[in-house]
Design an enzyme around this catalytic site. Structure first.
Site, PDB file in Angstrom:
ATOM      1  N   GLY A  12       0.837  -1.339  -0.106  1.00  0.00           N
ATOM      2  CA  GLY A  12      -0.432  -0.167  -0.178  1.00  0.00           C
ATOM      3  C   GLY A  12       0.756   1.123   0.047  1.00  0.00           C
ATOM      4  O   GLY A  12       0.512   2.746   0.528  1.00  0.00           O
ATOM      5  N   SER A  13       2.360   1.343  -0.326  1.00  0.00           N
ATOM      6  CA  SER A  13       2.736   2.531  -0.381  1.00  0.00           C
ATOM      7  C   SER A  13       1.845   3.340  -1.056  1.00  0.00           C
ATOM      8  O   SER A  13       2.818   4.317  -1.207  1.00  0.00           O
ATOM      9  CB  SER A  13       4.405   2.427  -0.963  1.00  0.00           C
ATOM     10  OG  SER A  13       4.777   1.886  -1.966  1.00  0.00           O
ATOM     11  N   ASN A  14       1.756   3.185  -2.249  1.00  0.00           N
ATOM     12  CA  ASN A  14       1.156   3.969  -3.449  1.00  0.00           C
ATOM     13  C   ASN A  14      -0.193   4.254  -2.608  1.00  0.00           C
ATOM     14  O   ASN A  14      -0.602   5.427  -2.972  1.00  0.00           O
ATOM     15  CB  ASN A  14       1.099   3.288  -4.880  1.00  0.00           C
ATOM     16  CG  ASN A  14       1.970   2.991  -5.716  1.00  0.00           C
ATOM     17  OD1 ASN A  14       2.509   4.471  -6.409  1.00  0.00           O
ATOM     18  ND2 ASN A  14       2.419   2.264  -6.262  1.00  0.00           N
ATOM     19  N   LEU A  89      -3.970  -7.027  -6.674  1.00  0.00           N
ATOM     20  CA  LEU A  89      -2.887  -8.426  -7.935  1.00  0.00           C
ATOM     21  C   LEU A  89      -4.149  -9.342  -8.706  1.00  0.00           C
ATOM     22  O   LEU A  89      -3.907 -10.412  -9.030  1.00  0.00           O
ATOM     23  CB  LEU A  89      -1.951  -8.630  -6.961  1.00  0.00           C
ATOM     24  CG  LEU A  89      -0.971  -7.792  -6.314  1.00  0.00           C
ATOM     25  CD1 LEU A  89       0.024  -9.135  -5.341  1.00  0.00           C
ATOM     26  CD2 LEU A  89      -0.367  -7.778  -8.474  1.00  0.00           C
ATOM     27  N   ILE A  92      -9.952  -8.207 -12.163  1.00  0.00           N
ATOM     28  CA  ILE A  92     -11.374  -8.056 -12.019  1.00  0.00           C
ATOM     29  C   ILE A  92     -12.132  -8.448 -13.063  1.00  0.00           C
ATOM     30  O   ILE A  92     -11.573  -8.569 -13.872  1.00  0.00           O
ATOM     31  CB  ILE A  92     -11.326  -6.478 -11.680  1.00  0.00           C
ATOM     32  CG1 ILE A  92     -10.531  -5.981 -10.953  1.00  0.00           C
ATOM     33  CG2 ILE A  92     -12.555  -5.965 -11.637  1.00  0.00           C
ATOM     34  CD1 ILE A  92     -10.117  -4.436 -10.760  1.00  0.00           C
ATOM     35  N   ASN A 106      -4.971   1.965 -13.817  1.00  0.00           N
ATOM     36  CA  ASN A 106      -4.016   1.511 -12.952  1.00  0.00           C
ATOM     37  C   ASN A 106      -3.100   1.773 -13.338  1.00  0.00           C
ATOM     38  O   ASN A 106      -2.302   2.468 -13.586  1.00  0.00           O
ATOM     39  CB  ASN A 106      -3.633  -0.520 -13.341  1.00  0.00           C
ATOM     40  CG  ASN A 106      -3.381  -1.293 -13.111  1.00  0.00           C
ATOM     41  OD1 ASN A 106      -2.932  -1.225 -12.232  1.00  0.00           O
ATOM     42  ND2 ASN A 106      -2.336  -2.001 -13.895  1.00  0.00           N
ATOM     43  N   HIS A 108       1.055   0.601 -13.221  1.00  0.00           N
ATOM     44  CA  HIS A 108       2.156  -0.620 -13.524  1.00  0.00           C
ATOM     45  C   HIS A 108       3.787   0.201 -13.467  1.00  0.00           C
ATOM     46  O   HIS A 108       4.146   0.812 -13.964  1.00  0.00           O
ATOM     47  CB  HIS A 108       1.761  -1.809 -15.147  1.00  0.00           C
ATOM     48  CG  HIS A 108       2.628  -2.081 -15.517  1.00  0.00           C
ATOM     49  ND1 HIS A 108       1.911  -3.333 -15.438  1.00  0.00           N
ATOM     50  CD2 HIS A 108       3.619  -2.200 -16.470  1.00  0.00           C
ATOM     51  CE1 HIS A 108       2.854  -3.909 -15.430  1.00  0.00           C
ATOM     52  NE2 HIS A 108       3.813  -3.623 -16.800  1.00  0.00           N
ATOM     53  N   ASP A 149      -3.568  -5.316 -18.879  1.00  0.00           N
ATOM     54  CA  ASP A 149      -2.376  -3.936 -19.392  1.00  0.00           C
ATOM     55  C   ASP A 149      -2.306  -3.248 -20.822  1.00  0.00           C
ATOM     56  O   ASP A 149      -1.601  -3.015 -21.318  1.00  0.00           O
ATOM     57  CB  ASP A 149      -1.031  -4.515 -19.074  1.00  0.00           C
ATOM     58  CG  ASP A 149      -0.525  -4.672 -17.816  1.00  0.00           C
ATOM     59  OD1 ASP A 149      -1.628  -4.050 -16.617  1.00  0.00           O
ATOM     60  OD2 ASP A 149      -0.082  -5.804 -17.286  1.00  0.00           O
ATOM     61  N   GLU A 178       6.822   5.847  -9.519  1.00  0.00           N
ATOM     62  CA  GLU A 178       5.336   5.596  -8.580  1.00  0.00           C
ATOM     63  C   GLU A 178       4.360   6.414  -7.318  1.00  0.00           C
ATOM     64  O   GLU A 178       3.369   7.131  -8.168  1.00  0.00           O
ATOM     65  CB  GLU A 178       5.148   4.429  -8.781  1.00  0.00           C
ATOM     66  CG  GLU A 178       5.460   2.898  -9.007  1.00  0.00           C
ATOM     67  CD  GLU A 178       5.610   1.653  -9.093  1.00  0.00           C
ATOM     68  OE1 GLU A 178       4.261   1.353  -9.135  1.00  0.00           O
ATOM     69  OE2 GLU A 178       6.318   0.770  -8.929  1.00  0.00           O
TER      70      GLU A 178
HETATM   71  C1  GRF Z   1       4.007  -1.523  -7.612  1.00  0.00           C
HETATM   72  O1  GRF Z   1       4.674  -1.472  -7.792  1.00  0.00           O
HETATM   73  C2  GRF Z   1       2.658  -0.872  -8.857  1.00  0.00           C
HETATM   74  O2  GRF Z   1       3.165  -0.735  -9.393  1.00  0.00           O
HETATM   75  C3  GRF Z   1       2.039  -2.648  -9.103  1.00  0.00           C
HETATM   76  O3  GRF Z   1       2.328  -3.409  -8.018  1.00  0.00           O
HETATM   77  C4  GRF Z   1       2.530  -2.151  -6.402  1.00  0.00           C
HETATM   78  C5  GRF Z   1       2.344  -2.355  -5.466  1.00  0.00           C
HETATM   79  O4  GRF Z   1       2.645  -1.108  -4.645  1.00  0.00           O
HETATM   80  N1  GRF Z   1       0.798  -2.311  -9.595  1.00  0.00           N
HETATM   81  P1  GRF Z   1       2.528  -0.592  -3.195  1.00  0.00           P
HETATM   82  O5  GRF Z   1       1.655  -1.974  -2.558  1.00  0.00           O
HETATM   83  O6  GRF Z   1       1.684   0.536  -3.884  1.00  0.00           O
HETATM   84  O7  GRF Z   1       3.711  -0.608  -2.554  1.00  0.00           O
END
Ligand code: GRF
Length: 205
Positions: A12-14, A89, A92, A106, A108, A149, A178
């Site tokens: 969940g870092s994004n 992951l 859907i 999304n 990527h 994708d 990202e």
């Molecule tokens: C990221 O690298 C994103 O591009 C990919 O999955 C990863 C998720 O990372 N789709 P996080 O859970 O947001 O840290």
């Protein structure tokens, strides 16, 4: 204010970067709900910390999770404007994707259309980039359609990986970008600063 749902499966870092960037983008968007296919994941801990609603979605685990139909009703009834897949992951269901046409994006961790498609997620992507000895990788944010994708690309950021000596180093360099690109794209969508014409997305000033 754009109301977004963030779909996650892991760290969940994004998700965190989206939450942390809301000030920078003057609250043009707000994370309203976090959805995961796992009952327990670190991303849910982040949601909890910020008091954001969590929903688990899984057709298999009916005891603790919603179905995609129930989730879709929730998102519609709560006027969610945009769904952001940030490390989600699970594939859907097509019916769900069709219902939210041009409302699912999304992120990527490579420059599509290279290094995408079935099985290309997480470290698999960086491993493949590493094995090809690429010197540039990057980030792609794209709309989601029923083909893995393959939806039209909204934004990309190239990353110089000339000095990276392992897939992990590539992953770290890419992840930093990202965290900048995804909030920027969500903000643009919130401010109606993207146009779609002739199967191309243009960012407008
Ligand atoms: C990221 O690298 C994103 O591009 C990919 O999955 C990863 C998720 O990372 N789709 P996080 O859970 O947001 O840290």
């Amino acid at each position: 204010m754009l109301k977004i749902a963030v779909f996650v499966s892991g760290k969940g870092s994004n998700l965190l970067s989206l939450i942390d960037s809301t000030d920078k983008y003057r609250n043009s968007y707000r994370v309203d709900v976090v959805v995961s296919n796992k009952v327990d994941c670190s991303a849910f801990e982040i949601a909890e910390k910020f008091g954001i609603k969590k929903i688990c979605v899984s057709e298999a685990n009916r005891n603790s999770c919603s179905t995609y139909d129930e989730l879709s009703d929730y998102l519609v009834n709560n006027n969610i404007d945009l769904i952001v897949l940030a490390g989600f992951l699970k594939k859907i269901p097509e019916k769900f994707v069709d219902k939210f046409e041009n409302k699912i994006i999304n992120i990527h961790p490579a420059l599509l259309p290279s290094f995408g498609g079935f099985g290309m997620y997480g470290m698999n992507v960086h491993q493949a980039v590493f094995e090809k000895s690429c010197k540039v990788s990057g980030v792609t944010v794209h709309f989601v359609n029923s083909d893995y994708d393959k939806g039209i690309i909204i934004a990309q950021k190239a990353v110089d990986i000339s000095f990276a000596c392992s897939p992990r180093e590539i992953a770290e360099l890419v992840l930093k970008e990202e965290h900048k690109l995804l909030p920027m794209v969500v903000d643009r969508i919130a401010r109606n600063k993207i146009r779609i014409a002739n199967n191309r997305v243009c960012l407008v000033n």
